[in-house]
Structures are given as structure tokens and as C-alpha cells.
Design a protein around this motif. Structure first.
Motif, short mmCIF file in Angstrom:
data_model
loop_
_atom_site.label_atom_id
_atom_site.label_comp_id
_atom_site.label_asym_id
_atom_site.label_seq_id
_atom_site.Cartn_x
_atom_site.Cartn_y
_atom_site.Cartn_z
N GLN A 478 -14.47 19.18 4.80
CA GLN A 478 -14.52 18.49 3.52
C GLN A 478 -15.93 18.00 3.20
OE1 GLN A 478 -11.61 15.38 3.85
NE2 GLN A 478 -9.93 16.80 4.27
N LYS A 480 -18.79 18.70 1.69
CA LYS A 480 -19.10 19.71 0.68
C LYS A 480 -20.55 20.16 0.68
CE LYS A 480 -14.92 19.43 -1.14
NZ LYS A 480 -13.95 20.54 -1.07
N ASN A 503 -14.04 26.44 1.66
CA ASN A 503 -14.26 25.28 0.79
C ASN A 503 -15.71 24.78 0.85
OD1 ASN A 503 -11.57 25.12 -0.09
ND2 ASN A 503 -10.97 23.98 1.75
N ARG A 505 -18.86 25.39 0.00
CA ARG A 505 -19.56 26.32 -0.90
C ARG A 505 -21.06 26.41 -0.65
NH1 ARG A 505 -16.05 29.62 -3.60
NH2 ARG A 505 -14.17 28.47 -4.12
N SER A 528 -11.13 32.07 -3.65
CA SER A 528 -12.21 31.49 -2.83
C SER A 528 -12.59 32.45 -1.71
CB SER A 528 -11.78 30.14 -2.25
OG SER A 528 -10.55 30.25 -1.59
#
Length: 1148
Positions: A478, A480, A503, A505, A528
């Protein structure tokens, strides 16, 4: 009343201040002289400048007071005294600017940071006789600095520095430095960085001292000046700033400590050497000290007094050493300290916590020990790097608490242990957390609620090479803003969904290799499927069975899917990942059986397919490839004839361990950049193409071992030969050793063993000063091992094997005199893990691992990693005669000595007892006489001994190691006696042979004494018998007692025979386990299994220093707890917590 008066007075002062400001404003704005305005407007119109870069010229307005224009200042009379046009993007229009040179009242002129187009400094500037400050730095001026600048008698500040001397090159030749500054007596600040002063390379100090008595600031970075710094510079007692980086100054003068106003001293990359004067640290005004990148500069940190002014100390990449003084806590003003890549040792003082102003700390790459100190009080700390040290213990849970600005923590490459404190993950400014290569253990808890928000800036998380367990926290996926996530080489378990990774990116690097993980390559969310920034993906040993869906990863430059269970064909799309980016693909150690035809390799730079089941024709590598490894597959037939046409950029090419036949194609010689060529372990035949060594002078490794080559070795090694490893062993080569091999002066490994070469000892190699491994075994060499003029030869030799030849004659005492590498004392022990290898691509840390087969402890072993501490001398199976020279005892670091199967006579040299490292000694089948020297009993590391079939006599020496050897070590010596032989040695006055006539009297006494019945003997025997019966009953019927008895007996046995702590067995293809792990087996079947596997054939990779033979010399026994990289005499038989085997062997 007083309050009222005070208020009135304050109000009056405020009114006066406002009126004064208004009056000054009116005066200044009203006094811009028209001629001055006209000159400035004319200057603007003549200059070419960038409207984008300009913030001053572009705002000049003719309708406004010129004294208010940006970059312009005037005196009270409206005359322009200050013109600052730095950074305006001016490109032209100044060369003959009469308007500029007419501003005769100018005191400050700043034209820095422009791009005047590589012109000379305008001579007209010399007309501005009132100038006090002149700054022309980084303005793209070139060539000779004009003499006209010496007319500026009032100049106190002169800056002509350039940042890019390769493009902007100023010089002082004619006039030189001395002539220029003679006319500038008031100069206080001089900045000539990157100005060429080589015309006064050694006289610069005298020039400055004689002309600039008031000089305060001296900056001469990279000016081609040299030292030593002349003592005349000591006259400039006003100096407060000395910056002499990137020159050739040789040493730091002691008189620098007498500059009482010194605040800044920068001497980085100045080729300094010798001892740095400690008194300079004690200059009370000194705030900034930079001595970095002087790799020969020695020194120590002194005791710092309280109240020290230091704000920055930078000693990176020097030889400063010793411990940090406790008084370092007195540097309360310290903001930055850099001690990386020095030789500091000892603990980091705990009072570092006193450094409350500290912002930047770099102690990396030293030998610091102890715990990581607490930095709680350093609330301004932003950067902390303690990596590459020997720090131990756990990180204090509060060590990094309350540090709101800390952005980098680097503790990698230490010996830290314990859990990673969860508080680290709550630091709000953290960007980089690097804890790799330590011993951290336990699970990492899920990040506290809200931590993923706090860690929004975290871009690098590296926890690789630790002992972390459990699942990877889901909260990691998580974060990011993560760019780098490296968790490889731990014990993380569970399953990681590729969906979760998608997730992230911003991820550029992901490494989950070598854990207990299973990566699920399925992607359920089809939206994704792309990590657009991902450049490096490493999923080695992640239990993959299929290729992940990576078709759309257009920036992927490095893909590692090695050591998995991926089967079937390699799809063509795998070569297209990364788009037009040149990529690195590693698919080694899988069960791949083929390539989708035709393989479209495209932009591959690294192609690694070794250890698969690939078969058929050898695929032609891509022309872009620099590294190609097809080894250990099932490729068959011949090597394609045109394969070399695609190898113009290839530096590494291996087809080793396949099933290739036929000849080596001549086209391989087109690989002009080849550094490593390995075609070993095939069935290639024919002659060796001479062009392999003739046309490719860059070749560093040529390995053609274990093929079927015939003919002679090409005698065409060029004068520029770069070979470091030449392995032609186990072929059918004949003829002589080529004389041109003398050109290969860098040669470290020469292995031509097991051929049919018929020659004398290759004395032409006596000038090969780097030779470390020489293997001539099993050929037809003959004659004496003597070379004239070889007094300084082979000083680096560590392995020599000339066994199974026809060498003859006596060995001279000087034979071993030059082998100094085998005489290394304990004070010169080499670094742990240091081994022979060939670096061929430093940028990617690629190297070729040298290996060699030797005979150790009666077994033929292949050393797949040759530690530089490993030494071996094997002269066995020849026709040597005479005595073994006593000088053999000088080879104090020798590990293996084999003189067996010769005709050596005389006694065993007592000097062999000096070989404290010796692990294997074989002198069998010679004509040795006399007693076994008692000094051999002192060889505590001796694991294999064979003195059989000689003419030795007397008592076998008694010692801890000697008690472990069986009868086989001494058989064939009829005059030897004592343990372990059944023949006892007689004491003085006693008889060795009871049937000897001289012993008749004693025998009769014994016989007579037995006729008398002594009840004491009866009761003693009865007691022993009952005790033994009880013991046997307990052993037979009580498993618990039997296990306890085994343990006690084992401990007692180890006490008397410590070398038998090597009780380890190998039971499958890859793993080695302790025998003791079976002692609590619950069934007899398991015990039988242990017995069965203990006597099974032993194969695999082991550490040679941790290995010995069983008492029957039939199998190898390995100690997993041994630290093999340490020097042999240091090895302890006590149990240690880990195994670190660096020298591996393959048992055949």
C-alpha cells in the motif's frame, strides 16, 4: 508619568524612521542621471539575452528611475555603482560594449552564469578603475586572462572561476599569476577555480604571499598547481578560507594550524599523503574541514575541546583510523560529519546523542563495532548511513524516535540482529530504508494504522539478505510511492499475489528472490496489468511454474526468473519485454525444454539459460548480447559455423557441459571483445584453432577442458596476451608446452593436466609472477624440476600439481624458497572469502569463477571456489629421489602436501611440524627411514595422514590428532609400534617379544605368580562383571537410558578426540544434515535409514577446510558448523552458530 514619556519617545522615533525612509527614497529615485540611464539602455539594446531566463534586463523600463531597475544600484548622486546581470542568459554583445566600459563609477560588476560564447574576457573591463568587486565566473569566457585586469587597483573581490573547464577554459600564462596580482594590492578574495595556473605550478605560494598581504579567501580548485605547499604562504595570516581541492599538493603543512582566523579548509582530491597534522583540528575558529578522497592520507581524530566551532568534518575515502574519541560529543555545533570508506574501528561513542544540530552522518565502510547509537536528540537529522561496518546487537526501539526530518537510514552490511523496530516505519519523512545483509530475524508486523499515510514519501525499502520470517506485510503493497522493494534472501513464506504488486504504480525495482515464497502469477484485475515504471523484476526461486504475464512491461530492463520450476517452451514474447530497451534476461535453473521457433532475441544484452533441459541446435545469440550462458543443457550436434558473426560485442560466452561434438568453428574468432570463452565438458574434437589466441588479445579466460581435442597447443600467444586462466585439461593434446605462453604475463591459472604432453618442466614460465595455480598432472613430463635464474619466480604460487609424470632427480633446498605465498604468517592472513576469479564486466559485477581438480585426503576433488588461503603441493607418482628438503617447513600456510609414490629416502623432515595449517599429509610408498618426528604431533589441523609403505621405525608420536588415525596410515612399516598399531612399544627393561629368550625370567615369574590364588582378584572381577551386567541390561531394555548414555559417551569421546566432532552426513542431491538430528528417532527403521545413508556414496559441494575422511578413508565427513573462510589454524572444533563455507569441493 514615566510611561507616558516613554511612549512619546517611542512614537517620535518611529515617525523619524518613516520620514528618513521616505526622504532616502525620494533622494535615490530622484537622482538617476540621464547619461547613466542612456548608457544602461544602450547596453540593454546591444546585449542578446534570453527572455525566458532574464529576470532583470527584461524589466528595465525607460520611463522609470534607472536606479530602481533590477540589478542596478546607484550612489546618492545618481551614478551607477552596481551592475549585477548574473544568470540573465546573455549570449553576446559584450565584447566591444562601450556603454558598459563607460560606466566609470562602477564598484561592483557581476556577469556570472551567462553564456558569452567562448570569447576572451573583454579588455575594456580594465577601464573600470573604481571596481572593487568583479565576478565573471561561469560566463563562458575562455583563453588568456588579459593583463588589463591588473589596472583595477581598488579590486578587493575577484572571481573568474569556471564549473566546466573542458568547455570553459581560462588560463594565466602571459601574464602569469604573479604578474596579474602584482597590480591588485587590495585583493581580499580570490576565486580562480579551474583556471589553468600550470605556468606557475610550483611558485604559486610565493606569488600570492609577495603581492596579496590582505588576502582572506583563496579558492584555487583544480588549477594544475602542485605541492609541497611552500612555507611562504604562512605569511598570509588573514586567511580565513583555503580551498585547494583537486590539485597535486602531496602533503598538508603544519603551519596551517597557525592560521588563527581559519574557518574553512577544503583539500579534497588533492593527492595528499602522509600524516595529517592533528593540531589543525584544534584551530578554535575552524568550522568546515574537507579532506575527502585523499586515499593515502593518514590521521586520527584528536580529543575535541568543549566549545569547538566545527560544523562540518568530511574525511571520506582517506586512511584515517583509530577509534572515535569520546570527546566527539563536544562538537555541539556539528551539522555534517562524513567518515565513510576510512579505517575507523571500535564502538561509536554513545555521547553522539549530544549532537543536537546534526543533519548528515555518514560512517559507512569502516570497522565500527558495537551497537547502533541512539539519535533521539538529533532532531534535525536527515541522513544516517552506518552501512558496511561490523555493528552488532539489536536496534534500540527508541533509537530513531522523534526524528521528523530523517529521510535516509542505511544500516546495510552489518551484523545487526533482533527484530526490526516497528517505530522505524512511523518516521514521517522517511524516503530510504536500507537494512540488507544483516541478521535481522522474526516477523515484520503489519504497519500501524495510518503508517502507510505517514510513509507517503518512502521510495526505497531494502530488507534483503536477512533471516526474516512470516508473511510479507500486506501494508507494504500500500506504499504507493515505493520505487524499490527488495526482500530477497530471507525466509518469508506464504503466497504473494501478483495483483497486489500491481498496485505499486511507481515501482521501478522488485526483488522477492530466494525466500520460501510462492508467487501467484495470475492477475485477476485485467485493468492493472502494467507497472509502467518497472525496470527490474527478480523472482528467482519463487516456485513459479509458468511465466508471469509481462507482455506489456515496456520499460523492463532486467528480468530474473531463475531457479524456478517453469517448464515447457520459452515463448517468443519474453524477448520483447522492455520494448526497445536493451534487457537482461535470466531464465537459468528451470526445467525449460525448448525455445519457440524461431527465437526472436531482439535487444538482449544478457542472456542466461544455463542449467535447463534445452536441447537441439545451439541458438544463435543476438548481436547486442554481451553475456551469453548456454551451459549445462542438452544442446547437441556441432556448434553453428556462423555463430561468431553475432558475437562482436560479446564478452562472455559459455557452452560448457552440453553434448556438443565436432570442431570449434573459426567464426568464434570474430568475437574480438571476448573476455571469457568456456566450451568445457563437451565432446568437441579436432585441433584447437590458433586464431582463438592469436586474434583475440582481450581474452582473459579460455576453458576447453574435458573434451576430445587432439594435436598440439597453438604456439601463437600474442605479445599483448591478457590470459589469466588457461584450462586445457583432460583432452588428448600432445607435443610441448608452447614457448609463446611466456607472453601471457598476467597468467594466474594454468591447467594442462591429463593430456599426453611430453616435455621438460616449463621453465619459460619463470617470469609469470602472477601464477597461482599450475597443474601438469598425468602427462609425460620428465627431467628435473630445476630452472636457472628462477630466484624470484612464482612468488604467488598456491597450488602446484605435477603428479603422475616422469620427473626425477633430487629436490634442491632452494626449490621452495620463492613460494612466498605459501609462507604467509598469521599477521598477513588474507580477507575472508577472498578467492580466485576473473572480473570481466565490472559494471554488472560479473566474474568468472576459477576451479581446479586436486587430490586431497585420498580423494580427487574439484575446487569450485579456490580461496587464496588454500595451498597445495602435489609431487606424487614421479621418480624423485634423495631426501625431502628441510626447507619444505618454510611453507607455513601449506594445507595439502603429497610426496607419495616416489623414491625419497632419508628421514621425514622435522620441519614439517612447522606447517600449522597442514590438513593432509601423504608420504606413502617411498624409502623413508628413521622415526616419525615428534613435531608432527603438534599439527592440530591434520585430518588425513598416510605414511604407509616406507621403512619407518620406532614409536608413533602421541597427540590429539595422531590418536584419530587408523592402522592404514602406518601399514607397511614393520618397525613401527605404539597406538593405534597392535604392536606395543617396550619400556626400558621390558620385553617387546614375550617369546624372546631374554624374557624367560620375567615370564617364569609371571607364571609362578598365577599359581597362587588371590581372593582380591576374584572379588574385583566379580564386581566388574555385575556392574557390566547391570549396564548392559539398562542399555538393552531402556531407550531413555540408552540415549542419555550415548550423549554422555559422545561428549567424553569428543573431549579426548575433538576432531571427531566432524559427524555429518549427506543424504540427498543438495542438502547436508547433522547426523545428530536422528538420535531421537522413534523407530528402529529410522536408525537403519541413518546407517544406510551414512555409508552411501558421498557427492556434492562441500567446504574443504570443514571436511575429513572417516577412519577407513572411504567417505567424506563434513562439519556444517565450520567457518571455512577463516584461516585453518583459527578453526575451532567447538560448536558455532552458523556455517559460512566459501571454498567448495565436488567429490568424485
Amino acid at each position: 508619568m514615566r510611561i507616558r514619556l516613554l511612549f512619546s519617545w517611542s512614537f517620535l522615533m518611529l515617525v523619524c524612521f518613516i520620514l528618513s525612509s521616505v526622504i532616502d527614497s525620494v533622494l535615490v529615485s530622484g537622482q538617476c542621471l540621464s547619461d547613466q540611464r542612456a548608457l544602461l539602455l544602450e547596453l540593454k539594446s546591444n546585449l542578446k539575452f534570453s527572455n525566458v531566463s532574464s529576470t532583470k534586463l527584461i524589466t528595465w523600463n525607460a520611463d522609470e528611475d534607472c536606479c530602481r531597475w533590477n540589478g542596478v544600484g546607484c550612489d546618492t548622486s545618481g551614478r551607477v555603482t552596481r551592475l549585477e546581470l548574473d544568470g540573465e542568459g546573455i549570449t553576446a554583445g559584450i565584447e566591444n560594449s562601450t556603454s558598459l566600459f563607460s560606466l566609470e563609477y562602477l564598484k561592483t560588476l557581476n556577469l556570472a552564469n551567462n553564456a558569452f560564447g567562448a570569447i576572451q574576457i573583454p579588455k575594456g573591463i580594465g577601464n573600470l578603475s573604481n571596481l572593487e568587486n568583479l565576478n565573471l565566473s561561469n560566463a563562458d569566457f575562455v583563453g588568456q586572462i588579459p593583463i588589463e585586469l591588473s589596472n583595477l587597483k581598488n579590486l578587493s573581490y575577484l572571481a573568474l572561476a569556471t564549473l566546466f573547464p573542458e568547455i570553459q577554459s581560462l588560463k594565466l600564462e602571459d601574464p602569469n599569476l604573479k604578474i596579474l596580482i602584482q597590480g591588485l594590492p587590495n585583493l581580499q578574495e580570490l576565486y580562480l577555480d579551474n583556471v589553468d595556473l600550470s605556468a606557475q605550478r610550483t611558485q604559486w605560494c610565493q606569488a600570492l604571499a609577495s603581492s596579496l598581504p590582505n588576502l582572506r579567501v583563496l579558492s584555487l580548485v583544480k588549477c594544475n598547481i602542485s605541492g609541497p605547499i611552500h612555507e611562504s604562504l604562512s605569511k598570509l595570516q588573514s586567511l580565513s578560507m583555503i580551498i585547494l581541492d583537486q590539485n597535486n599538493l602531496t602533503e598538508v603543512p603544519k603551519f596551517f594550524a597557525k592560521f588563527s582566523n581559519l574557518t574553512i579548509l577544503k583539500l579534497s582530491s588533492a593527492h595528499l599523503e602522509g600524516q595529517f597534522p592533528e593540531d589543525i583540528f584544534k584551530v578554535p575558529t575552524l568550522q568546515f574541514l574537507d579532506l575527502s578522497a585523499n586515499v593515502l592520507l593518514n590521521g586520527h581524530l584528536p580529543d575535541f575541546p568543549k566549545g569547538s566551532s566545527f560544523r562540518t568534518i568530511t574525511l571520506d575515502f582517506t586512511k584515517f583510523s583509530g577509534q572515535l574519541p569520546l570527546s566527539i560529543g563536544n562538537l555541539e555545533n556539528l551539522v555534517r560529519i562524513g567518515l565513510s570508506n576510512c579505517s575507523f574501528s571500535g564502538p561509536i561513542p554513545p555521547n553522539m546523542t549530544n549532537l543536537s544540530h546534526l543533519v548528515h552522518l555518514d560512517f559507512s565502510s569502516n570497522n565500527f563495532t558495537g551497537q547502533v547509537p541512539s539519535f533521539q536528540k538529533s532532531r534535525n537529522l536527515t541522513y544516517a548511513d552506518l552501512s558496511h561496518n561490523a555493528l552488532t546487537g539489536a536496534i534500540l526501539s527508541t533509537g530513531f524516535d522523534g526524528l521528523p526530518f530523517l529521510s535516509t537510514i542505511n544500516l546495510a552490511n552489518n551484523e545487526l540482529s533482533g527484530k526490526i523496530p516497528s517505530s522505524i516505519f512511523t518516521l514521517p519523512s522517511l524516503r530510504q530504508l536500507q537494512l540488507s545483509n544483516n541478521h535481522f530475524s522474526g516477523q515484520i508486523d503489519e504497519l500501524p494504522n495510518g503508517s502507510s499515510t505517514l510513509l507517503m514519501k518512502l521510495n526505497t525499502l531494502d530488507l534483503s539478505n536477512n533471516n526474516l520470517t512470516g508473511s510479507i506485510p500486506k501494508s507494504f503493497f500500500q506504499l504507493k510511492h515505493l520505487n524499490v522493494l527488495s526482500l530477497s534472501s530471507n525466509f518469508f513464506g506464504g503466497t504473494v499475489q501478483l495483483d497486489a504488486i500491481m498496485n505499486l504504480r511507481n515501482l521501478t525495482t522488485l526483488d522477492l528472490s530466494y525466500n520460501n515464497l510462492t508467487v501467484d502469477p495470475r492477475i485477476n484485475n485485467v485493468t492493472s496489468t502494467t507497472l509502467s515504471q518497472l525496470g527490474i523484476l527478480k523472482l528467482a526461486s519463487c516456485n513459479l511454474r509458468v511465466f508471469p504475464k509481462l507482455k506489456n512491461q515496456l520499460n523492463l530492463a532486467h528480468l530474473d526468473l531463475s531457479d524456478n520450476k517453469i517448464a515447457g517452451e520459452v515463448p517468443n514474447w519474453i524477448w520483447g519485454v522492455g520494448g526497445e530497451v536493451r534487457i537482461h534476461v535470466n531464465l537459468s535453473k528451470n526445467v525449460l525444454k525448448g525455445l519457440e521457433n524461431p527465437p526472436n532475441f531482439r535487444n538482449l544484452v544478457v542472456l542466461d539459460l544455463h542449467e535447463n533441459h534445452l536441447g537441439g541446435e545451439v541458438p544463435i545469440p543476438p548481436t547486442s548480447a554481451i553475456y551469453v550462458d548456454y551451459s549445462s543443457n542438452n544442446f547437441s550436434n556441432s556448434i553453428p559455423s556462423d555463430i561468431g558473426n553475432n558475437m562482436s560485442y560479446t564478452t562472455f560466452f559459455s557452452l560448457a557441459n552440453n553434448s556438443l561434438t565436432g570442431r570449434i568453428p573459426e567464426s568464434i574468432c570474430n568475437g574480438n571483445n571476448l573476455r571469457v570463452l568456456d566450451l568445457s565438458l563437451n565432446a568437441l574434437n579436432g585441433s584447437i584453432p590458433s586464431c582463438l589466441v592469436t586474434t583475440n588479445s582481450n581474452l582473459g579466460v579460455l576453458n576447453l577442458a574435458r573434451n576430445k581435442f587432439s594435436g598440439s597447443i597453438p604456439d601463437s600467444f600474442p605479445d599483448s596476451c591478457d590470459l589469466k586462466t588457461l584450462d586445457l585439461s583432460e583432452n588428448g593434446l600432445e607435443g610441448k608446452v608452447p614457448g609463446s605462453l611466456v607472453n601471457c604475463t598476467l597468467l594466474e591459472v594454468l591447467n594442462i593436466g591429463k593430456n599426453g604432453i611430453e616435455d621438460a618442466f616449463p621453465c619459460m614460465l619463470k617470469n609469470s609472477s602472477r601464477l597461482r595455480v599450475l597443474v601438469l598432472r598425468s602427462n609425460k613430463f620428465q627431467g628435473k624440476v630445476q630452472c636457472e635464474g628462477a630466484d624470484d619466480s612464482w612468488s604467488q604460487l598456491q597450488i602446484i600439481d605435477i603428479s603422475s609424470n616422469n620427473f626425477s632427480g633430487a629436490l634442491l633446498p632452494t626449490c621452495f624458497a620463492n613460494w612466498t605465498n605459501m609462507m604467509v604468517g598469521e599477521e598477513n592472513v588474507r580477507p575472508p572469502g577472498d578467492h580466485l576469479h576473473f572480473n570481466f564486466l565490472d559494471l554488472n559485477n560479473f566474474y568468472y569463477q576459477d576451479k581446479v581438480t586436486v587430490n586431497i585426503k585420498g580423494l580427487e576433488l574439484e575446487l569450485v571456489k579456490i580461496l587464496r588461503v588454500f595451498t597445495s603441493v602435489d609431487f606424487s607418482s614421479n621418480n624423485f629421489t634423495g631426501a625431502i628438503p628441510e626447507s619444505i617447513g618454510n611453507l607455513t600456510s601449506l594445507y595439502v602436501l603429497n610426496f607419495s609414490h616416489n623414491s625419497f629416502g632419508g628421514s621425514i623432515p622435522s620441519s614439517i611440524g612447522q606447517l600449522r595449517n597442514l590438513g593432509s599429509l601423504d608420504l606413502s610408498k617411498n624409502n623413508l627411514t628413521g622415526e616419525i618426528p615428534g613435531t608432527l604431533a603438534d599439527l592440530k589441523f591434520l585430518a588425513a595422514l598416510n605414511l604407509s609403505y616406507n621403512y619407518l621405525s620406532g614409536k608413533i608420536p602421541q597427540g590429539t590428532q595422531f590418536q584419530t588415525f587408523s592402522n592404514n596410515s602406518y601399514e607397511g612399516n614393520s618397525e613401527l609400534c605404539g597406538f593405534p598399531l597392535s604392536i606395543g612399544c617396550s619400556d626400558p627393561g621390558s620385553c617387546r617379544d614375550p617369546f624372546d629368550a631374554s624374557c624367560s625370567k620375567t615370564s617364569s615369574v609371571v607364571q609362578d605368580s598365577t599359581n597362587e590364588l588371590d581372593l582380591r582378584f576374584i572379588f574385583t572381577g566379580l564386581g566388574l562383571g555385575v556392574g557390566a551386567a547391570i549396564m548392559l541390561a539398562l542399555l538393552a531394555f531402556s531407550r531413555k537410558f540408552r540415549n542419555r548414555y550415548d550423549k554422555k559417551l559422545h561428549k567424553m569421546f569428543l573431549f579426548f578426540f575433538p576432531s571427531y566432532s566432524f559427524t555429518y552426513v549427506r543424504y540427498d542431491e543438495m542438502k547436508i544434515v547433522e547426523g545428530e538430528t536422528f538420535e531421537d528417532s522413534s523407530s528402529d527403521a529410522s536408525e537403519e535409514f541413518v546407517e544406510e545413508i551414512f555409508h552411501s556414496e558421498v557427492r556434492g559441494s562441500y567446504c574443504v577446510y570443514c571436511t575429513k575422511l572417516d577412519v577407513h578413508r572411504k567417505k567424506a565427513i563434513h562439519n556444517l558448523k565450520c567457518n571455512c573462510h577463516e584461516s585453518p589454524p583459527k578453526i575451532s572444533y567447538s560448536h558455532t552458530s552458523s556455517s559460512s563455507c566459501s571454498l567448495l569441493v565436488m567429490y568424485h
